[in-house]
Design a protein around this motif. Sequence first.
Motif, PDB file in Angstrom:
ATOM      1  N   VAL A  73       0.253  -1.659  -9.934  1.00 24.27           N
ATOM      2  CA  VAL A  73       0.526  -0.847  -8.890  1.00 24.27           C
ATOM      3  C   VAL A  73      -0.845  -0.068  -8.481  1.00 24.27           C
ATOM      4  CG1 VAL A  73       1.469   1.654  -8.438  1.00 24.27           C
ATOM      5  CG2 VAL A  73       2.839  -0.105  -9.702  1.00 24.27           C
ATOM      6  N   THR A  74      -1.845   0.190  -9.434  1.00 20.65           N
ATOM      7  CA  THR A  74      -3.165   0.586  -9.158  1.00 20.65           C
ATOM      8  C   THR A  74      -4.019  -0.322  -8.473  1.00 20.65           C
ATOM      9  OG1 THR A  74      -3.848   0.256 -11.398  1.00 20.65           O
ATOM     10  CG2 THR A  74      -3.215   2.615 -10.869  1.00 20.65           C
ATOM     11  N   ALA A 128       2.913   1.696  -3.296  1.00 30.01           N
ATOM     12  CA  ALA A 128       1.815   1.896  -4.442  1.00 30.01           C
ATOM     13  C   ALA A 128       1.472   3.390  -4.390  1.00 30.01           C
ATOM     14  CB  ALA A 128       0.783   0.933  -4.619  1.00 30.01           C
ATOM     15  N   PHE A 129       1.237   3.869  -3.016  1.00 24.80           N
ATOM     16  CA  PHE A 129       0.894   5.079  -2.798  1.00 24.80           C
ATOM     17  C   PHE A 129       1.983   6.073  -3.475  1.00 24.80           C
ATOM     18  CE2 PHE A 129       0.709   8.918  -0.035  1.00 24.80           C
ATOM     19  CZ  PHE A 129      -0.611   9.429  -0.205  1.00 24.80           C
ATOM     20  N   TYR A 152      -2.947  -0.146  -5.214  1.00 26.81           N
ATOM     21  CA  TYR A 152      -3.081   1.019  -4.521  1.00 26.81           C
ATOM     22  C   TYR A 152      -4.694   1.185  -4.020  1.00 26.81           C
ATOM     23  CZ  TYR A 152      -4.242   6.196  -4.374  1.00 26.81           C
ATOM     24  OH  TYR A 152      -4.802   7.477  -4.122  1.00 26.81           O
ATOM     25  N   TYR A 153      -5.475   0.420  -4.601  1.00 24.82           N
ATOM     26  CA  TYR A 153      -6.891   0.390  -4.414  1.00 24.82           C
ATOM     27  C   TYR A 153      -7.108  -0.769  -3.559  1.00 24.82           C
ATOM     28  CZ  TYR A 153      -8.386   4.083  -7.547  1.00 24.82           C
ATOM     29  OH  TYR A 153      -8.328   5.263  -8.021  1.00 24.82           O
ATOM     30  N   SER A 161       0.639  -1.248   0.083  1.00 28.26           N
ATOM     31  CA  SER A 161       0.005  -0.230  -0.081  1.00 28.26           C
ATOM     32  C   SER A 161       0.660   1.181  -0.163  1.00 28.26           C
ATOM     33  CB  SER A 161      -1.002  -0.102   1.194  1.00 28.26           C
ATOM     34  OG  SER A 161      -1.890  -1.053   1.138  1.00 28.26           O
ATOM     35  N   THR A 212      -2.667   6.582 -12.202  1.00 31.46           N
ATOM     36  CA  THR A 212      -3.958   5.762 -11.522  1.00 31.46           C
ATOM     37  C   THR A 212      -5.149   5.925 -12.322  1.00 31.46           C
ATOM     38  OG1 THR A 212      -5.066   5.553  -9.578  1.00 31.46           O
ATOM     39  CG2 THR A 212      -4.611   7.776 -10.075  1.00 31.46           C
ATOM     40  N   ILE A 230       2.375   6.351  -7.003  1.00 31.89           N
ATOM     41  CA  ILE A 230       1.004   7.197  -7.848  1.00 31.89           C
ATOM     42  C   ILE A 230       1.348   8.587  -7.446  1.00 31.89           C
ATOM     43  CG2 ILE A 230      -1.302   7.428  -7.700  1.00 31.89           C
ATOM     44  CD1 ILE A 230      -1.604   4.275  -7.607  1.00 31.89           C
ATOM     45  N   LYS A 231       1.483   9.026  -6.586  1.00 30.72           N
ATOM     46  CA  LYS A 231       1.550  10.553  -5.880  1.00 30.72           C
ATOM     47  C   LYS A 231       2.822  10.930  -6.444  1.00 30.72           C
ATOM     48  CE  LYS A 231      -2.295  10.099  -3.813  1.00 30.72           C
ATOM     49  NZ  LYS A 231      -3.581  10.871  -4.502  1.00 30.72           N
TER      50      LYS A 231
END
Length: 341
Positions: A199-200, A66-67, A203-204, A63, A77, A70-71
């Motif tokens: 990755v997404t 991945a966060f 993330y989710y 988590s 994403t 993406i950020k």
Amino acid sequence: MATNEQERASSREFWMQAAITYGYIFLWIFLSAMVIMVNKYVLTYAGFPFPISLTLTHMAFCSTLAFVLIKAGVVETAHMDRSTYVRNVVPIAALFSGTLWLGNAAYLYLSVAFIQMLKATMPVTVFLVGVLLGTEKYSALYAANMVVVAVGVAAASYGELNFNVLGVLFQAGSIVTESFRLCLVQLLLQARGIKLNPVTTLYYIAPACFAFLCLPFSVVELPKMLKTQEAWQVPSGWLLLSAVSAFALNMSVFLLIGRSSALTMNIAGVIKDWLLILLSVTLYGSPVTSLQLCGYGVAFLGVCWYNYQKLQGARQQPAPARPLDVEKQALLSPTQRGGRE
């Protein structure tokens, strides 16, 4: 002269692409085997018999990473509103958390070799769940294949010297939850055109998995950990290696799906399963009987024939482009997909 140069350039390009593809296959086999063998070591030999805690560390690590990716803009994403997330992603995350928890718990009671043999029943449960949920059509030929697989796995179980009912129940639960998860991915995500890369996906899904796992952790493992503080230790290095390997495995699955056919992935999966059986015998001294190998061989042939029929059917009935190739993903065993220990 120009033609010869073009031929040489074409030949170099072919061999380069082949080397990259087989490199990805080797990487996936290596990482998949590493995750499983490290998890087995952590839970059985490193003094940390807590499968929920192990899975929580994986979800927390995945988590967070991945966060950050993406950020930081490294990975794009897929935007999803709260309603879509709750209706489509949360049920999948709940099943995924069950798959990982129960699958890891089985390592406390069963050898890696025997668990790989039990995983041969995955096509049976996916087929039955698919018929139940309407993602598969019933076929007498497919059903006959499933009987062959079930008989082979039953023979392998009968020949297991260290058979443990609780371990088999844990592994069976993991297989069932994974079968429902695969079918729900097809029903809830692909049917709505939701496209998620590895990755997404983490993330989710990983944060929701973490939240779901906190409940059994607080009820099952936390009291035991507090009560027996002096009897266990935290193998931080092994836990980190396991989490990093699990994240890397997700990436390698994405790379492999992008460059390989379903048949290639299936063959690679077979090599990985036999390799894990060999590693289990070599590294952990797991006893494997002749009856087990014969039974697993029967189940293996049934699975191969089933996959062959599925591939032939897919070729005869071309489907429209989909966000994710379900057929390729379904040919991978649960521990080879996303986290996927």
